[in-house]
Scaffold this active site. Structure first.
Site, PDB file in Angstrom:
ATOM      1  N   ASN A 171       0.838  -1.201   0.000  1.00  0.00           N
ATOM      2  CA  ASN A 171       0.000   0.000   0.000  1.00  0.00           C
ATOM      3  C   ASN A 171       0.874   1.252   0.000  1.00  0.00           C
ATOM      4  O   ASN A 171       1.798   1.359   0.812  1.00  0.00           O
ATOM      5  CB  ASN A 171      -0.866   0.013   1.273  1.00  0.00           C
ATOM      6  N   GLU A 172       0.599   2.164  -0.906  1.00  0.00           N
ATOM      7  CA  GLU A 172       1.225   3.506  -0.935  1.00  0.00           C
ATOM      8  C   GLU A 172       2.710   3.444  -0.581  1.00  0.00           C
ATOM      9  O   GLU A 172       3.175   4.188   0.295  1.00  0.00           O
ATOM     10  CB  GLU A 172       0.484   4.456   0.015  1.00  0.00           C
ATOM     11  N   TYR A 243      -8.036  11.791  -2.016  1.00  0.00           N
ATOM     12  CA  TYR A 243      -8.987  12.345  -1.049  1.00  0.00           C
ATOM     13  C   TYR A 243      -9.058  13.846  -1.297  1.00  0.00           C
ATOM     14  O   TYR A 243      -8.019  14.479  -1.505  1.00  0.00           O
ATOM     15  CB  TYR A 243      -8.490  12.108   0.383  1.00  0.00           C
ATOM     16  N   GLU A 291      -8.735   3.717  -3.119  1.00  0.00           N
ATOM     17  CA  GLU A 291      -9.067   4.629  -2.011  1.00  0.00           C
ATOM     18  C   GLU A 291      -9.542   5.929  -2.640  1.00  0.00           C
ATOM     19  O   GLU A 291      -8.768   6.587  -3.355  1.00  0.00           O
ATOM     20  CB  GLU A 291      -7.850   4.910  -1.116  1.00  0.00           C
TER      21      GLU A 291
END
Ligand code: AHR
Length: 493
Positions: A171-172, A243, A291
Site C-alpha cells: 500500500n502507498e 482524497y 481509495e
C-alpha cells in the site's frame, strides 16, 4: 440556466465492472472494533458482527471490500489474526499509533464479507514483510493441498478455501509515512518477485501493484512508470488513491475537484499504455482506484488522540451535504472512466472516513455521502454511455471551464432502463435539463430522485437524517434540477 445532454445507445464507454462499487475496511480507529465487529452489541450475531451495520452495508451493495489496510498493512503479520483468539498477540500498531488486539483477522473478515454479500480484496505487507509471507497467505486463503498453511486453515476450522481473487501488493509504498517505504526500484523488484510467488501458488488471482499514492505527490509519474516497467507482465491493475477536502471553504472549487480525478485516471492509464507499448505487450493493465473519498474534517481532532489506545475514534469525518455532492461527482468520474477503472473502493466503509457511522454500544446510521453512493451503486450497473453535455461553465482559483452540470449515463439492457446521474454545481441557479436519448426509441421518465439541502453544511446525526434522497414528482414537460443538488433520473424504453 439550461443544459443539453445527448447520448446514444451505440456510443459506449464500456460495461461497468460491478467492483467499481467496492469499499474498504482497515484496522484503523473504530472501523473494525466498534464498527463491523462488537460482540457485546445488542445486534451482534454469533460471530460478534453488528447486524445493524451489516444491514446498512447490504443496502449500498458493495461487491468487494479491501482489507486490512491501508497504512496498517505495511506493519501487519497476517498470521496474528488467525486461529485461537485467546492466543492472538497484542501488538503496537505503528501506522496509527494504536494497540491491535488481533481479535479480528482474515479468518473472521472473510466470514464478514460473506454475511455482507460481498468479497475480500486482500492486501499483503510489502513494508516490514515480503514475498514469503505473501505466498504463505495465498496458500492459507486459497489452496487445497496437503501442506502446512492449508492444514493450518483446516485446523482453524475452515475446510474450504476462502478463494480470494484480488490481491494488493502493499500500500502507498512511495509515501514517506509508510512503514518501510521504498524507492520505486526497491518496491518494483520486491513487487515483481512477490507477484511471481503468489501466482505460482494460485495462478487464478489478480494482482494490484501500488501506484504513487497521489496525483500531486512528487513521486507521481516516475514512480508509476518504473514500477510498471518492473511488474507489467505479472500484474493486472495499478492502484491510485485520492482524497479531497474543503479546508479553504471554497465550495465552488471543492465541487470541481472531480475534474482532477478524471485527469488523474487518464494520466495513469496513459502511463500503463506507454509501458505496454514499450514492452510490445498485448496485455492491458487497468486501474484499481482503491481509495477515494472526501477526507479533511477530522485532521485537527486526530492530532489530539493519545497513543496506544485500542480502537480510538480516528478519522471520524462528519460529512456535510456539500461532501455528498463531491462524492456524487467523484462516482460519476469513475463511471465515465469505466473502460480503465475496473475496481474502486470508497475509503472507507464504517466510522473511519465512512458513509456509515456507529456509536460503540449504540446506534448505526447513514452519513450524507451514503446516499449518492447507494443509489450510484444500485442503479449504476450496466454500460456507461458517452455523453455530450452542453452547458455554461465557471472558473475558480484552481480550476477553469468547469461545467455547471456533471453527469454520467448508464444503460441497463436487462432492465431496459437508462439512468442519468446529474449534479448541478451552480450555487445560485436551478438548471433545466434537455435530454436527447438517441437510438432508444420512446423513452419515459420513471423516477426523479433528488438529494438537496438548502444548507450546504448540513450533516446527518443518529436521530436526524437531514440529508436524504426524496422523490420529485415526475411530469412530462420539464426536468429541472435545483441549485447545488445531486439527481438520479431513471428512464424506461
Ligand atoms: O484511508 C486512510 C489512509 O489513507 C490509508 O491507510 C492510506 O492508504 C491512505 O493514506
Amino acid at each position: 440556466m439550461k443544459a443539453k445532454i445527448t447520448f446514444n445507445k451505440n456510443f459506449v464507454i464500456d460495461k461497468i465492472d460491478n467492483r467499481l462499487y467496492g469499499s474498504f475496511i482497515e484496522h484503523l480507529g473504530r472501523a473494525v472494533y466498534g464498527g463491523i465487529y462488537e460482540p457485546l452489541h445488542e445486534t451482534a450475531d454469533d460471530k460478534g458482527f453488528r447486524k445493524d451495520v451489516l444491514e446498512l452495508v447490504k443496502e449500498i451493495d458493495v461487491p468487494i471490500v479491501r482489507y486490512p489496510g491501508g497504512n496498517f498493512v505495511s506493519g501487519y503479520n497476517w498470521e496474528d489474526g488467525t486461529g485461537d483468539k485467546s492466543k492472538r498477540p497484542r501488538r503496537m500498531e505503528l501506522a496509527w499509533n494504536a494497540i491491535e488486539t488481533n481479535e479480528v483477522g482474515i479468518d473472521e473478515f472473510q466470514e464478514w464479507t460473506r454475511r455482507a454479500d460481498s468479497s475480500v480484496m486482500m492486501a499483503v505487507n510489502l513494508g516490514t514483510k515480503g514475498a514469503d509471507e505473501a505466498r504463505n497467505c495465498v496458500e492459507y486463503c486459497n489452496s487445497n493441498t496437503d501442506t502446512y498453511y492449508v492444514n493450518l486453515r483446516r485446523k482453524n476450522g475452515f475446510e474450504d478455501p476462502f478463494n480470494i481473487k484480488v490481491w494488493c501488493l502493499g500500500n502507498e509504498m512511495d509515501g514517506n509515512w509508510q512503514i518501510c517505504h521504498k524507492t520505486a526500484d526497491e518496491y518494483g523488484r520486491l513487487a515483481l518477485e512477490t507477484a511471481k510467488l503468489m501466482k505460482m501458488v494460485d495462478p487464478s488471482i489478480e494482482l494490484v501493484v501500488s501506484g504513487s499514492s497521489g496525483f500531486y505527490m512528487n513521486t507521481f509519474g516516475e514512480w508509476d512508470m518504473k514500477v510498471l516497467d518492473h511488474t507489467y507482465d505479472l500484474v493486472d491493475y495499478i492502484s491510485i488513491h485520492t482524497y479531497y477536502g474543503n479546508g479553504a471553504d471554497d465550495t465552488a472549487d471543492f465541487l470541481s475537484m472531480s475534474t482532477d480525478m478524471d485527469s488523474y485516471i487518464k494520466a495513469v492509464a496513459a502511463m500503463c499504455d506507454a509501458i505496454k507499448a514499450k514492452k510490445h505487450s498485448k496485455k492491458t493493465v487497468n486501474l484499481s482506484f482503491d481509495e477515494w473519498n472526501v477526507w479533511f474534517h477530522s485532521h485537527e481532532q486526530d492530532k489530539k488522540i493519545e497513543k496506544w489506545q485500542i480502537a480510538p475514534p480516528q478519522l471520524e469525518d462528519i460529512y456535510t451535504f456539500e461532501d455528498a455532492l463531491v462524492v456524487g461527482c467523484m462516482l460519476m468520474a469513475l463511471q465515465n472512466n469505466c473502460d480503465r477503472v475496473k475496481i474502486a473502493c470508497l475509503a472507507q466503509l464504517v466510522n473511519v472516513i465512512a458513509p456509515i457511522m456507529t456509536e460503540t454500544g449504540g446506534d448505526a446510521w447513514a452519513q450524507t455521502i451514503y446516499y449518492p453512493f447507494m443509489l450510484g451503486s444500485r442503479y449504476g450497473r450496466g454500460t456507461a454511455l458517452k455523453t455530450l453535455v452542453e452547458c455554461d461553465t465557471y472558473s475558480t482559483k484552481k480550476h477553469s471551464d468547469v461545467p455547471f452540470v456533471e453527469t454520467s449515463v448508464i444503460h441497463n439492457e436487462e432492465r431496459k432502463e437508462i439512468t442519468v446521474f446529474a449534479v448541478n454545481r451552480s450555487l445560485t441557479d436551478e438548471t433545466e435539463l434537455e435530454l436527447f436519448a438517441e437510438n432508444f426509441g420512446d423513452v419515459k421518465l420513471l423516477e426523479h430522485t433528488e438529494l438537496y439541502c438548502d444548507d450546504l453544511k448540513a450533516i446527518n446525526e443518529k436521530d436526524a437524517q437531514r440529508v436524504k434522497p426524496v422523490n420529485v414528482p415526475v411530469t412530462d414537460s420539464r426536468i429541472v434540477i435545483k441549485k447545488h443538488s445531486w439527481n438520479m433520473l431513471r428512464f424506461g424504453y
